[in-house]
Design a protein around this motif. Structure first.
Motif, PDB file in Angstrom:
ATOM      1  N   GLU A 327      -3.053   1.626 -38.260  1.00 18.56           N
ATOM      2  CA  GLU A 327      -3.814   0.696 -37.432  1.00 18.56           C
ATOM      3  C   GLU A 327      -3.276  -0.731 -37.527  1.00 18.56           C
ATOM      4  OE1 GLU A 327      -8.113   1.008 -37.278  1.00 18.56           O
ATOM      5  OE2 GLU A 327      -8.019   2.896 -38.385  1.00 18.56           O
ATOM      6  N   LEU A 332      -2.085   1.056 -33.852  1.00 18.47           N
ATOM      7  CA  LEU A 332      -2.827   2.108 -33.172  1.00 18.47           C
ATOM      8  C   LEU A 332      -4.321   1.825 -33.235  1.00 18.47           C
ATOM      9  CD1 LEU A 332      -0.998   5.341 -34.434  1.00 18.47           C
ATOM     10  CD2 LEU A 332      -0.535   3.992 -32.380  1.00 18.47           C
ATOM     11  N   SER A 333      -5.048   2.321 -32.255  1.00 23.12           N
ATOM     12  CA  SER A 333      -6.500   2.214 -32.276  1.00 23.12           C
ATOM     13  C   SER A 333      -7.068   3.237 -33.254  1.00 23.12           C
ATOM     14  CB  SER A 333      -7.069   2.464 -30.877  1.00 23.12           C
ATOM     15  OG  SER A 333      -6.829   3.814 -30.476  1.00 23.12           O
ATOM     16  N   ASP A 336      -6.591   6.684 -31.714  1.00 17.30           N
ATOM     17  CA  ASP A 336      -5.207   7.155 -31.794  1.00 17.30           C
ATOM     18  C   ASP A 336      -4.826   7.524 -33.223  1.00 17.30           C
ATOM     19  OD1 ASP A 336      -4.851   6.813 -29.084  1.00 17.30           O
ATOM     20  OD2 ASP A 336      -4.020   4.791 -29.268  1.00 17.30           O
ATOM     21  N   THR A 337      -5.328   6.745 -34.178  1.00 17.88           N
ATOM     22  CA  THR A 337      -5.044   7.067 -35.574  1.00 17.88           C
ATOM     23  C   THR A 337      -5.642   8.415 -35.949  1.00 17.88           C
ATOM     24  OG1 THR A 337      -4.974   4.738 -36.212  1.00 17.88           O
ATOM     25  CG2 THR A 337      -5.415   6.331 -37.964  1.00 17.88           C
TER      26      THR A 337
END
Length: 494
Positions: A327, A332-333, A336-337
């Protein structure tokens, strides 16, 4: 005697088919809460830190306070379930879980989140030992042992919920913010409470349980009559001084580990003193909180605890450290993580099933240790520009061991622990896992400081790789890990 027991054992005495779905459903639902909450928060740590203006060294407390509470509460609540009844302890734990969820979801400051996680650690710790006691009482009622498939479901629920935690946490943060990670415990606890109230039999008097267990139980089994008497209005069965000494030593150690960048060396003095007094007291107490004599004589079991703790130290470094790096450095959000961590979760689930089907112990554990070393090596060369495919592969390298370690070391405990002390032995295995996780939190705070960057990830990966190599040596050279070894229960059969 059997008729009287069933009539009092209620609420489904006439229609329950042994270890059916109604009995096991609330047990499984309650037992998944602790491992789920240990990992689900990993994808919300960055968002929490941003909202309250704290860094990884501070948010690491959210991880460690739950492990500290669980490390102490699991064996304590397990003994309490034996003393006053598992259904009461199970239901009380769920009430605490629901309260902790409300505190966390409405928390106005970071300190309230710490309170929430402390309550969550205590409340969720009631479920697993109480579930084992419920199954034991049902086995006593039916006059046959608990089916291995039922015990397997409990293990899979714990491992599966821990494995999907990061992904679920990412989805909750994306949908409702980090407060959703705390709030989700409320409806789950309510459903588990309602189903337990309906389907788990009311607790029978503990002396009746002891009588039905028969006089042939060994003293190391807790001599259920003694355990029952200890639980009735007496604190003798809980060893309160041992619990306090253990809690104090572990708490001081945790505080020391969580600030390794600026260590408070003076804390090691009370750790040593409390540990020494704890050892002296446990060797003299007739029903000690930790059976040090058994551990001192059972080297194979002691090595199993060491192996389990080291394994989860490495696994949880990735579970929490890798997600924060994804993150903050990769950008990454939370969603997404969670998706990047999905292969790790799926690999852990699949390999937990495969590991449960293997006959040997040494092979799966060796493969797991080798993969942990390989995953650490991959992280040493990981940067913000590393291809996504490599990141997914790295996650899988840690997911496969997670599945094999859980089932392999559980089989080792079953093989090496005394048959009449399997419950306390399993509780100590959980404690070893929690200590490994707490140490991982300290390593993360040392590696990252205020921000999860590449240098911190590489430091953490290097330490993890070295520990994994040590784990390979510890596993390969352990002569007690032999294929086809009998369990302690089987060795006692005529």
């Amino acid at each position: 005697m059997r008729v009287a027991f069933v009539a009092r054992g209620d609420p489904v005495a006439g229609g329950r088919a042994g270890f059916g779905a109604r009995l096991t459903a609330p047990l499984l639902l309650g037992s998944l809460l602790n491992p789920l909450n240990t990992t689900m928060i990993s994808t919300g740590l960055v968002a929490i830190g941003h909202d309250f203006g704290v860094g990884p060294a501070d948010t690491a407390w959210l991880v460690s306070v739950l492990y500290l509470a669980s490390a102490v509460a699991q064996p304590v609540l397990g003994r309490l379930a034996d003393g006053i009844g598992p259904r009461r302890v199970f239901l009380a734990g769920l009430v605490v879980v629901a309260a902790s969820g409300l505190v966390g979801a409405l928390a106005p400051g970071f300190g309230w989140l710490l309170v929430s996680r402390l309550l969550l650690g205590i409340g969720t710790s009631a479920a697993y030992p109480a579930a084992m006691a419920v199954l034991r009482d049902e086995a006593t009622r039916l006059g046959r042992p608990t089916p291995r498939t039922v015990l397997g479901r409990l293990s899979f629920a714990a491992l599966g919920s821990a494995a999907i935690g990061p992904t679920l946490g990412g989805l909750l943060v994306a949908a409702a913010g980090w407060r959703g990670i705390f709030a989700v415990n409320v409806p789950v606890a309510i459903v588990a409470y309602a189903s337990a109230l309906l389907w788990i039999p009311k607790d029978v008097p503990r002396d009746e349980v002891a009588e039905r267990d028969g006089p042939g139980r060994s003293r190391a089994d807790g001599s259920r009559a003694d355990r029952s008497r200890a639980g009735k209005g007496s604190s003798g069965g809980l060893d309160p001084l041992g619990i306090l000494l253990f809690s104090g030593a572990l708490s001081c150690l945790v505080v020391f580990l969580l600030d390794l960048r600026d260590p408070m060396w003076w804390l090691l003095a009370p750790v040593v003193v409390l540990a020494a007094v704890l050892t002296w007291w446990q060797l003299r107490h007739p029903r000690p909180f930790i059976d040090l004599r058994m551990l001192g004589a059972n080297h194979a079991l002691a090595r199993t605890y060491l192996r389990h703790g080291l394994s989860y130290l490495v696994v949880y470094c990735v579970m929490y450290g890798f997600t924060q790096w994804l993150e903050e450095s990769r950008g990454l959000s939370s969603l997404d993580t969670g998706l990047v961590m999905l292969p790790m979760s799926l690999a852990a689930l699949v390999c937990s099933l495969l590991g449960a089907r293997t006959k040997g112990i040494r092979g799966p554990l060796t493969v797991a240790a080798v993969l942990l070393a390989a995953g650490g090596a991959l992280l040493l060369f990981t940067t913000g520009s590393t291809p996504l495919a490599v990141l997914l592969l790295t996650g899988a390298c840690f997911g496969i061991p997670q599945g094999l370690i859980g089932t392999g070391n559980q089989a080792a405990v079953q093989q090496f622990a005394p048959a009449d002390a399997i419950g306390s032995a399993a509780g100590l295995q959980r404690t070893a896992q929690y200590v490994g996780a707490i140490t991982a939190s300290g390593l993360i705070s040392l590696a990252y400081g205020r921000r999860a960057d590449d240098a911190g990830l590489h430091l953490m990966a290097g330490v993890g790789a070295v520990l994994a190599v040590a784990l390979v040596v510890l596993t390969v050279t352990d002569r007690a890990l032999r294929t086809g070894g009998k369990t302690s229960q089987e060795r006692q059969l005529p």
